[in-house]
Enzyme design. Structure first.
Site, PDB file in Angstrom:
ATOM      1  N   HIS A 108       0.837  -1.204   0.000  1.00 11.38           N
ATOM      2  CA  HIS A 108       0.000   0.000   0.000  1.00 11.38           C
ATOM      3  C   HIS A 108       0.877   1.262   0.000  1.00 11.38           C
ATOM      4  O   HIS A 108       0.714   2.159  -0.836  1.00 11.38           O
ATOM      5  CB  HIS A 108      -0.909  -0.029   1.234  1.00 11.38           C
ATOM      6  CG  HIS A 108      -1.786   1.177   1.404  1.00 11.38           C
ATOM      7  ND1 HIS A 108      -3.124   1.175   1.077  1.00 11.38           N
ATOM      8  CD2 HIS A 108      -1.521   2.434   1.866  1.00 11.38           C
ATOM      9  CE1 HIS A 108      -3.637   2.377   1.329  1.00 11.38           C
ATOM     10  NE2 HIS A 108      -2.682   3.153   1.808  1.00 11.38           N
ATOM     11  N   GLU A 109       1.820   1.324   0.946  1.00 11.39           N
ATOM     12  CA  GLU A 109       2.666   2.530   1.048  1.00 11.39           C
ATOM     13  C   GLU A 109       3.556   2.689  -0.175  1.00 11.39           C
ATOM     14  O   GLU A 109       3.833   3.799  -0.613  1.00 11.39           O
ATOM     15  CB  GLU A 109       3.510   2.489   2.336  1.00 11.39           C
ATOM     16  CG  GLU A 109       2.691   2.496   3.637  1.00 11.39           C
ATOM     17  CD  GLU A 109       1.702   3.664   3.759  1.00 11.39           C
ATOM     18  OE1 GLU A 109       1.938   4.724   3.150  1.00 11.39           O
ATOM     19  OE2 GLU A 109       0.680   3.497   4.455  1.00 11.39           O
TER      20      GLU A 109
ATOM     21  N   HIS B 217       1.859   4.648  -2.837  1.00 13.07           N
ATOM     22  CA  HIS B 217       2.010   6.106  -2.685  1.00 13.07           C
ATOM     23  C   HIS B 217       3.382   6.557  -3.205  1.00 13.07           C
ATOM     24  O   HIS B 217       3.499   7.575  -3.883  1.00 13.07           O
ATOM     25  CB  HIS B 217       1.906   6.504  -1.205  1.00 13.07           C
ATOM     26  CG  HIS B 217       0.516   6.471  -0.649  1.00 13.07           C
ATOM     27  ND1 HIS B 217      -0.540   7.121  -1.250  1.00 13.07           N
ATOM     28  CD2 HIS B 217       0.014   5.887   0.476  1.00 13.07           C
ATOM     29  CE1 HIS B 217      -1.640   6.936  -0.527  1.00 13.07           C
ATOM     30  NE2 HIS B 217      -1.334   6.185   0.511  1.00 13.07           N
TER      31      HIS B 217
ATOM     32  N   HIS C 137       3.545   6.783  -6.886  1.00  7.64           N
ATOM     33  CA  HIS C 137       2.798   7.964  -7.332  1.00  7.64           C
ATOM     34  C   HIS C 137       3.711   9.196  -7.236  1.00  7.64           C
ATOM     35  O   HIS C 137       3.761  10.032  -8.144  1.00  7.64           O
ATOM     36  CB  HIS C 137       1.560   8.129  -6.440  1.00  7.64           C
ATOM     37  CG  HIS C 137       0.508   9.024  -7.012  1.00  7.64           C
ATOM     38  ND1 HIS C 137      -0.633   9.353  -6.317  1.00  7.64           N
ATOM     39  CD2 HIS C 137       0.403   9.673  -8.204  1.00  7.64           C
ATOM     40  CE1 HIS C 137      -1.374  10.162  -7.066  1.00  7.64           C
ATOM     41  NE2 HIS C 137      -0.770  10.370  -8.201  1.00  7.64           N
TER      42      HIS C 137
END
Length: 649
Positions: free
Chosen positions: A432-433, A436, A439
Site C-alpha cells: 500500500h505505502e 504512494h 505515485h
C-alpha cells in the site's frame, strides 16, 4: 545533514533553513508583483511554494519521527513559522492581484497549457479560501478563524488519544488486570477490541468512549468555526468548500454514493450481524444481544473458525527481503522501474536502520529517492505512512528536481540471525505505502504544487489501494513468497484462503465505514446542526450502522479523522471503488501487463494533481464511471470466489 541538506547537521540548522526560505520567499513575492501577466507568474508562484514546502514538508516528517527531541522541537518551530508565513501570503492582496491579472487576461489564459492553467486556478483557490476577496475587516476575521481552527484541531487531536481514568472499585476484581493501574484508579487507553472477555470489551467501550465536556466543547467549536469560515468565503457549508476539486465535486454526490452503497449493503450486513450473534450465543449463552464492542471481536472469531488463518503460518514466507524483491520484480515488469539500495552519507539518516533506495527507470534513468524507515523504535509513532520530503518540479535551469519521500512502517525488529518476517497484514501495508511512493516518483509534473500525491484526497488513495489488489493476487505473491529456511513457495490454497477470509463480515465492516462517512458529512453540512453532536451520532448509528447506541458514550470525541479528513472521510471508500474498477478492468487478467502498466502511468500517475481527478479515471477506464458503478465495484468485491469455496468444502 538530514536528507543531504547541509544546514540540517544539527537541530539549530532548522532556523537557518527557515530563515533562508523566508528570505527567498520575500524576494519571489516582489518578483511576482512586478512581472507582467503570463506563464512566468505561475512559475514564480510555484517557486515560492517550493521554497516554503522544502522546509515545511521536511519539518513535518522530522517533528514526528526523529528520535532526538531537540530535532523534533526545532522542526515543530519551523512548521509554525512557515505556516504563519503561508497564512500571511494567502492574504497578501498585492500578490493575489498579480495572479488575478493572469486569470483575467483572456489572451494570456488561452496561451497557457492545461497544466499551467490548472495550477494558476489552484493557487487562486488558496487565496479565496483565505478570504482575499473580502473587505479588510472580514479578511481579518478569516485569518483569525483559520488560526483558531488550527489550534482547535491540535487540541481535539490530543484529546482523541488521552486515556480515561476510573475508580478501580467500579470494575469487578477479575477484569482489573486488563487495565493499567494508577493508585486507586485504572487507566483505559483503548477499546481492547481483541479481548475474548465480553465484559472487558464492554467496560473498555463504555469508559474509553465516555463523554467528556471539554472535548465536546472543542468539537462543537471546531465545527462551528469551520462552517463560519466556509460561509464567510462564499460557500454554503464547510463540506462544499472541502469538496471543491475532488472526484466527488460536491456533498450531494457524496450523499448519493453513501446512500446507494448503504442500500446495497444492508441485506449482507444483516446476515453478517446474524452470524456474529449466533457465534456470541454459542460462546456466551447468557448474553445474546450484539453490541458495538462485539463487532470487531466476533468477526475475527468467525474468520479464524472458518479459514483458520494463523499469521504465524504465513510469516516465514514473507521475509522483508523477499517482499522487497517482489515489489522490485512487479515494478520492473509493469513500469520498467528498479529499486537500488544506495549508500548514505554521514548525518543523512536519523536512525541507522533507515535504508535509502534509488528509483531508476530503464531508459529515463534516476527518478527519485525513497527512504525506508521500517522498524519500530521508542518514541516513533505506530503508524504506516508516506511523507513527501521534497516535491518534484522542472527547475529554471531545465533540470528536474528529483522527488524525495519517506515510507514509514512499524515492523518488529528481527531476532539476531533471522530475517524480519511480515504478517500478511504488514505485507499488504508495505505494498500500500509503496503505491504512494510510486505515485510520488512518477507524478513528474512541471510544477511542485501538484507533484505526486499532491492531488484530491479522494483520488490520492487509488494508487495505494490498487497495490493491495496486487498483494492479494496469487500470481504476484507466487513470484516472491518463499519460506526463508526451506525456499518452499507459499501454497496457492493458503493465498486463496487468506483472500477469502478477508470477505468474512466484510459487508458489516464496510457498513461501519459508511456510518463514519455519513456522520462526517452531517457534522460538516448545514449549520446550525439540528441536534447536539452526540444526538446526531445516536440517530445516525441506529439508522445507518444498525447496532444500538450505548448511553453516555460519545464515539465522535475519539474520531481523530475529523481533523485531517473533515468532510472527506468518504474518500477511502471512493478511492477503493476506483482501484477495484482499475484492477478488474486492466490488471485482473494479467497483473504483469506492461502495456496496461504504461497506460496506468500515462493516465493516472503522471499527472499528480495537475489534471482533474475524474478525467484521469476516465482516461484509465476509457469510460466515465457513475455513482452506481462505484457502488457495484465495492459490493462485487464482497462476493466469495466460487473456486476457493469448492476447494475448501
Amino acid at each position: 545533514g538530514l536528507f543531504g541538506v547541509p544546514e540540517l547537521s544539527c537541530p539549530e540548522g532548522f532556523q537557518e533553513a527557515q530563515h533562508k526560505a523566508l528570505q527567498e520567499s520575500e524576494q519571489l513575492v516582489q518578483k511576482a508583483c512586478s512581472t507582467p501577466p503570463g506563464p512566468e507568474t505561475v512559475m514564480i508562484f510555484d517557486q515560492l511554494s517550493d521554497s516554503l514546502c522544502r522546509v515545511a514538508d521536511l519539518a513535518d516528517f522530522v517533528k514526528v519521527a526523529h528520535p532526538d527531541f531537540a530535532f523534533r522541537e526545532a522542526a515543530e518551530e519551523a512548521c509554525r513559522s512557515i505556516g504563519t508565513m503561508v497564512e500571511k501570503l494567502n492574504t497578501d492582496v498585492e500578490l493575489c492581484q498579480s495572479l488575478r491579472r493572469v486569470l483575467a487576461d483572456e489572451t494570456v489564459m488561452s496561451s497557457l497549457d492545461p497544466e499551467t492553467r490548472r495550477v494558476a486556478e489552484l493557487f487562486m483557490f488558496d487565496f479565496e479560501i483565505s478570504g482575499i476577496h473580502l473587505d479588510e475587516e472580514k479578511r481579518k476575521k478569516a485569518v483569525d478563524l483559520n488560526v483558531r481552527i488550527l489550534d482547535l484541531c491540535n487540541e481535539f487531536l490530543i484529546g482523541t488519544h488521552i486515556p480515561n481514568k476510573i475508580d478501580k472499585h467500579v470494575l469487578p476484581e477479575h477484569i482489573r488486570y486488563n487495565f493499567t493501574a494508577e493508585g486507586n484508579y485504572l487507566q483505559v487507553a483503548g477499546l481492547h477490541a481483541d479481548c475474548p472477555d465480553d465484559l472487558v470489551r464492554e467496560a473498555a467501550y463504555k469508559i474509553f468512549l465516555h463523554s467528556n465536556a471539554q472535548q465536546l466543547a472543542r468539537l462543537e467549536e471546531l465545527l462551528v468555526s469551520r462552517n463560519s469560515l466556509a460561509q464567510l468565503v462564499g460557500y454554503d457549508t464547510f463540506a462544499h468548500r472541502a469538496l471543491q476539486g475532488t472526484m466527488a465535486k460536491n456533498p450531494e454526490t457524496v450523499r448519493q454514493f453513501l446512500e446507494k452503497l448503504s442500500e446495497q449493503l444492508s441485506e449482507r450486513t444483516q446476515k453478517d450481524f446474524e452470524m456474529m450473534t449466533k457465534m456470541k450465543i454459542k460462546l456466551n449463552p447468557h448474553n445474546s444481544m450484539l453490541m458495538p464492542w462485539d463487532h470487531p471481536y466476533y468477526s475475527g472469531v468467525l474468520r479464524a473458525e472458518r479459514y483458520n488463518i494463523d499469521p504465524g503460518l504465513y510469516c516465514p514466507f514473507f521475509s522483508l527481503g523477499a517482499c522487497m524483491e517482489g515489489l522490485n520484480s512487479l515494478f520492473s515488469q509493469l513500469l520498467g522501474i528498479s529499486l537500488y539500495a544506495e549508500q548514505t552519507k554521514r548525518g543523512e539518516i536519523w536512525s541507522e536502520d533507515v535504508r535509502k533506495l534509488a528509483v531508476v527507470h530503464e531508459t529515463e534513468g534516476l527518478l527519485g529517492y525513497i527512504y525506508c524507515d521500517f522498524f519500530q523504535r521508542p518514541d516513533k509513532p505506530h503508524q504506516d505512512c508516506h511523507f513527501t520530503v521534497r516535491g518534484g518540479r522542472l527547475k529554471e535551469n531545465g533540470e528536474y528536481q528529483l522527488p524525495v519521500v519517506v515510507l514509514m512502517l512499524s515492523l518488529p525488529n528481527s531476532a539476531r540471525g533471522a530475517p524480519t518476517l511480515l504478517s500478511p497484514g504488514m505485507m499488504e501495508n508495505l505494498f500500500h505505502e509503496m503505491g504512494h511512493a510510486m505515485h510520488s516518483m512518477l507524478g513528474r509534473t512541471r510544477y511542485q504544487h501538484v507533484t505526486g500525491t499532491r492531488c484530491a484526497t479522494d483520488f490520492a488513495e487509488v494508487p495505494s489501494i490498487l497495490m493491495e489488489y496486487f498483494a492479494n493476487d496469487y500470481r504476484v505473491v507466487n513470484q516472491f513468497a518463499r519460506h526463508y529456511k526451506t525456499g518452499q513457495p507459499l501454497p496457492k490454497n493458503m493465498v486463496s484462503r487468506l483472500c477469502e477470509s478477508k470477505k468474512v463480515c466484510a459487508a458489516a465492516d464496510m457498513q461501519l465505514q459508511v456510518f463514519y462517512a455519513v456522520l462526517d458529512q452531517i457534522y460538516h453540512g448545514k449549520h446550525p446542526l439540528k441536534k447536539s453532536t452526540t444526538e446526531i451520532l445516536k440517530e445516525t448509528q441506529e439508522k445507518v450502522y444498525g447496532l444500538p447506541y450505548v448511553h453516555n458514550t460519545a464515539w465522535q470525541l475519539r474520531f481523530s479523522h475529523l481533523v485531517g479528513y473533515g468532510a472527506k472521510y468518504y474518500s477511502y471508500l471512493m478511492s477503493r471503488a476506483v482501484a477495484s474498477m482499475v484492477w478488474k478492468q486492466c490488471f485482473a487478467q494479467n497483473p504483469f501487463d506492461r502495456a496496461m502498466g504504461e497506460r496506468y502511468r500515462r493516465e493516472m500517475l503522471a499527472h499528480g494533481g495537475a489534471k482533474e481527478p475524474m478525467l484521469m479515471v476516465q482516461g484509465m477506464l476509457q469510460k466515465s464511471p457513475s455513482v452506481e458503478d462505484f457502488v457495484d465495484a465495492l459490493v462485487s468485491d464482497l462476493d466469495h470466489d466460487f473456486e476457493t469455496f469448492i476447494m475448501d468444502s
